[in-house]
Scaffold this motif. Sequence first.
Motif, PDB file in Angstrom:
ATOM      1  N   CYS A  23       0.814  -1.202   0.000  1.00  0.00           N
ATOM      2  CA  CYS A  23       0.000   0.000   0.000  1.00  0.00           C
ATOM      3  C   CYS A  23       0.859   1.267   0.000  1.00  0.00           C
ATOM      4  O   CYS A  23       0.361   2.361  -0.201  1.00  0.00           O
ATOM      5  CB  CYS A  23      -0.928   0.028   1.207  1.00  0.00           C
ATOM      6  SG  CYS A  23      -2.255  -1.192   1.077  1.00  0.00           S
ATOM      7  N   GLN A  24       2.124   1.140   0.273  1.00  0.00           N
ATOM      8  CA  GLN A  24       3.011   2.285   0.278  1.00  0.00           C
ATOM      9  C   GLN A  24       3.822   2.304  -1.015  1.00  0.00           C
ATOM     10  O   GLN A  24       5.023   2.117  -1.014  1.00  0.00           O
ATOM     11  CB  GLN A  24       3.946   2.235   1.483  1.00  0.00           C
ATOM     12  CG  GLN A  24       3.232   2.386   2.798  1.00  0.00           C
ATOM     13  CD  GLN A  24       4.213   2.438   3.949  1.00  0.00           C
ATOM     14  OE1 GLN A  24       5.394   2.210   3.792  1.00  0.00           O
ATOM     15  NE2 GLN A  24       3.707   2.736   5.125  1.00  0.00           N
ATOM     16  N   GLU A  25       3.135   2.557  -2.132  1.00  0.00           N
ATOM     17  CA  GLU A  25       3.820   2.586  -3.423  1.00  0.00           C
ATOM     18  C   GLU A  25       4.722   3.802  -3.502  1.00  0.00           C
ATOM     19  O   GLU A  25       4.331   4.896  -3.132  1.00  0.00           O
ATOM     20  CB  GLU A  25       2.799   2.644  -4.560  1.00  0.00           C
ATOM     21  CG  GLU A  25       1.980   1.400  -4.691  1.00  0.00           C
ATOM     22  CD  GLU A  25       0.997   1.507  -5.832  1.00  0.00           C
ATOM     23  OE1 GLU A  25       1.214   2.337  -6.741  1.00  0.00           O
ATOM     24  OE2 GLU A  25       0.012   0.767  -5.810  1.00  0.00           O
ATOM     25  N   GLU A  26       5.913   3.578  -3.973  1.00  0.00           N
ATOM     26  CA  GLU A  26       6.831   4.686  -4.185  1.00  0.00           C
ATOM     27  C   GLU A  26       6.635   5.219  -5.592  1.00  0.00           C
ATOM     28  O   GLU A  26       6.438   4.467  -6.535  1.00  0.00           O
ATOM     29  CB  GLU A  26       8.277   4.219  -4.029  1.00  0.00           C
ATOM     30  CG  GLU A  26       8.638   3.832  -2.623  1.00  0.00           C
ATOM     31  CD  GLU A  26      10.101   3.437  -2.513  1.00  0.00           C
ATOM     32  OE1 GLU A  26      10.910   3.916  -3.321  1.00  0.00           O
ATOM     33  OE2 GLU A  26      10.404   2.647  -1.616  1.00  0.00           O
ATOM     34  N   GLU A  27       6.676   6.546  -5.700  1.00  0.00           N
ATOM     35  CA  GLU A  27       6.582   7.151  -7.017  1.00  0.00           C
ATOM     36  C   GLU A  27       7.930   6.980  -7.704  1.00  0.00           C
ATOM     37  O   GLU A  27       8.955   7.434  -7.213  1.00  0.00           O
ATOM     38  CB  GLU A  27       6.244   8.631  -6.898  1.00  0.00           C
ATOM     39  CG  GLU A  27       5.973   9.278  -8.224  1.00  0.00           C
ATOM     40  CD  GLU A  27       5.543  10.719  -8.071  1.00  0.00           C
ATOM     41  OE1 GLU A  27       5.991  11.526  -8.886  1.00  0.00           O
ATOM     42  OE2 GLU A  27       4.778  11.024  -7.145  1.00  0.00           O
ATOM     43  N   ILE A  28       7.928   6.301  -8.808  1.00  0.00           N
ATOM     44  CA  ILE A  28       9.172   6.043  -9.524  1.00  0.00           C
ATOM     45  C   ILE A  28       9.385   7.168 -10.519  1.00  0.00           C
ATOM     46  O   ILE A  28       8.517   7.468 -11.333  1.00  0.00           O
ATOM     47  CB  ILE A  28       9.118   4.684 -10.254  1.00  0.00           C
ATOM     48  CG1 ILE A  28       8.945   3.563  -9.231  1.00  0.00           C
ATOM     49  CG2 ILE A  28      10.362   4.478 -11.094  1.00  0.00           C
ATOM     50  CD1 ILE A  28       8.707   2.210  -9.846  1.00  0.00           C
ATOM     51  N   GLN A  29      10.519   7.831 -10.409  1.00  0.00           N
ATOM     52  CA  GLN A  29      10.865   8.918 -11.310  1.00  0.00           C
ATOM     53  C   GLN A  29      11.781   8.385 -12.404  1.00  0.00           C
ATOM     54  O   GLN A  29      12.874   7.920 -12.115  1.00  0.00           O
ATOM     55  CB  GLN A  29      11.572  10.052 -10.557  1.00  0.00           C
ATOM     56  CG  GLN A  29      10.707  10.740  -9.528  1.00  0.00           C
ATOM     57  CD  GLN A  29       9.591  11.546 -10.170  1.00  0.00           C
ATOM     58  OE1 GLN A  29       9.732  12.054 -11.274  1.00  0.00           O
ATOM     59  NE2 GLN A  29       8.483  11.652  -9.488  1.00  0.00           N
ATOM     60  N   ILE A  30      11.315   8.443 -13.630  1.00  0.00           N
ATOM     61  CA  ILE A  30      12.121   8.008 -14.762  1.00  0.00           C
ATOM     62  C   ILE A  30      12.807   9.229 -15.335  1.00  0.00           C
ATOM     63  O   ILE A  30      12.165  10.243 -15.601  1.00  0.00           O
ATOM     64  CB  ILE A  30      11.250   7.327 -15.829  1.00  0.00           C
ATOM     65  CG1 ILE A  30      10.544   6.109 -15.228  1.00  0.00           C
ATOM     66  CG2 ILE A  30      12.095   6.937 -17.030  1.00  0.00           C
ATOM     67  CD1 ILE A  30       9.520   5.493 -16.143  1.00  0.00           C
ATOM     68  N   LEU A  93      16.702  14.923 -16.693  1.00  0.00           N
ATOM     69  CA  LEU A  93      15.449  15.468 -16.165  1.00  0.00           C
ATOM     70  C   LEU A  93      14.445  14.338 -16.028  1.00  0.00           C
ATOM     71  O   LEU A  93      14.459  13.392 -16.816  1.00  0.00           O
ATOM     72  CB  LEU A  93      14.872  16.520 -17.112  1.00  0.00           C
ATOM     73  CG  LEU A  93      15.575  17.867 -17.187  1.00  0.00           C
ATOM     74  CD1 LEU A  93      15.096  18.650 -18.398  1.00  0.00           C
ATOM     75  CD2 LEU A  93      15.321  18.658 -15.925  1.00  0.00           C
ATOM     76  N   ASN A  94      13.576  14.448 -15.035  1.00  0.00           N
ATOM     77  CA  ASN A  94      12.477  13.500 -14.948  1.00  0.00           C
ATOM     78  C   ASN A  94      11.622  13.641 -16.204  1.00  0.00           C
ATOM     79  O   ASN A  94      11.498  14.739 -16.752  1.00  0.00           O
ATOM     80  CB  ASN A  94      11.617  13.763 -13.710  1.00  0.00           C
ATOM     81  CG  ASN A  94      12.365  13.490 -12.427  1.00  0.00           C
ATOM     82  OD1 ASN A  94      13.242  12.625 -12.375  1.00  0.00           O
ATOM     83  ND2 ASN A  94      12.040  14.225 -11.390  1.00  0.00           N
ATOM     84  N   ILE A  95      11.038  12.539 -16.649  1.00  0.00           N
ATOM     85  CA  ILE A  95      10.186  12.583 -17.826  1.00  0.00           C
ATOM     86  C   ILE A  95       9.057  13.578 -17.563  1.00  0.00           C
ATOM     87  O   ILE A  95       8.434  13.567 -16.516  1.00  0.00           O
ATOM     88  CB  ILE A  95       9.605  11.181 -18.135  1.00  0.00           C
ATOM     89  CG1 ILE A  95      10.725  10.167 -18.384  1.00  0.00           C
ATOM     90  CG2 ILE A  95       8.640  11.232 -19.300  1.00  0.00           C
ATOM     91  CD1 ILE A  95      11.591  10.463 -19.580  1.00  0.00           C
ATOM     92  N   GLY A  96       8.832  14.475 -18.527  1.00  0.00           N
ATOM     93  CA  GLY A  96       7.792  15.484 -18.370  1.00  0.00           C
ATOM     94  C   GLY A  96       7.909  16.541 -19.443  1.00  0.00           C
ATOM     95  O   GLY A  96       8.677  16.401 -20.395  1.00  0.00           O
ATOM     96  N   ASN A  97       7.175  17.616 -19.294  1.00  0.00           N
ATOM     97  CA  ASN A  97       7.189  18.734 -20.227  1.00  0.00           C
ATOM     98  C   ASN A  97       7.944  19.899 -19.599  1.00  0.00           C
ATOM     99  O   ASN A  97       7.666  20.281 -18.471  1.00  0.00           O
ATOM    100  CB  ASN A  97       5.760  19.166 -20.572  1.00  0.00           C
ATOM    101  CG  ASN A  97       5.008  18.072 -21.288  1.00  0.00           C
ATOM    102  OD1 ASN A  97       5.536  17.447 -22.190  1.00  0.00           O
ATOM    103  ND2 ASN A  97       3.772  17.836 -20.879  1.00  0.00           N
ATOM    104  N   TYR A  98       8.869  20.449 -20.374  1.00  0.00           N
ATOM    105  CA  TYR A  98       9.715  21.535 -19.882  1.00  0.00           C
ATOM    106  C   TYR A  98       9.835  22.615 -20.943  1.00  0.00           C
ATOM    107  O   TYR A  98       9.544  22.396 -22.101  1.00  0.00           O
ATOM    108  CB  TYR A  98      11.122  21.010 -19.552  1.00  0.00           C
ATOM    109  CG  TYR A  98      11.122  19.982 -18.453  1.00  0.00           C
ATOM    110  CD1 TYR A  98      11.201  20.366 -17.120  1.00  0.00           C
ATOM    111  CD2 TYR A  98      11.035  18.620 -18.744  1.00  0.00           C
ATOM    112  CE1 TYR A  98      11.193  19.423 -16.106  1.00  0.00           C
ATOM    113  CE2 TYR A  98      11.025  17.675 -17.732  1.00  0.00           C
ATOM    114  CZ  TYR A  98      11.107  18.075 -16.413  1.00  0.00           C
ATOM    115  OH  TYR A  98      11.094  17.152 -15.412  1.00  0.00           O
TER     116      TYR A  98
END
Length: 129
Positions: A23-30, A93-98
């Motif tokens: 229940c304690q899922e870690e947010e994985i940053q790619i 950078l973490n996957i995302g919009n920049y």
Amino acid sequence: MKFKNLLLLSMSILIAVGVFFSCQEEEIQIKGEITFNIGKLTQANLKSLNDLDSADHVLVTITDELGNPTDYTLYKLELIKFGDDFLTEKIALNIGNYQVTEFYVLDKDDNVIYASPMELSVLAQNVDD
């Protein structure tokens, strides 16, 4: 009977521990790696033709999609000459919009020899990406 109760109690504890940790899922940053490529700098882009050989590093500011600063605010990236072009070292950078909000090419004495126009400015049409 005692063995059966002990086995049942052990299994119950293992299941409870498993449920607790699942229940304690870690947010994985790619992370993704990027580099900047600066095409051949012509005299029209530079203060003088001598500046072409003096390009040493860039200062870059990158914001997230909401305009918040990242770790790359006026961040210094070394330039590597590659034929007539220049490449920066890689950054992650973490996957995302920049958005790149500031981009300056500097010489070894930190003098600005090239600055990219800001998006939506009059000169922005001169920049491909």
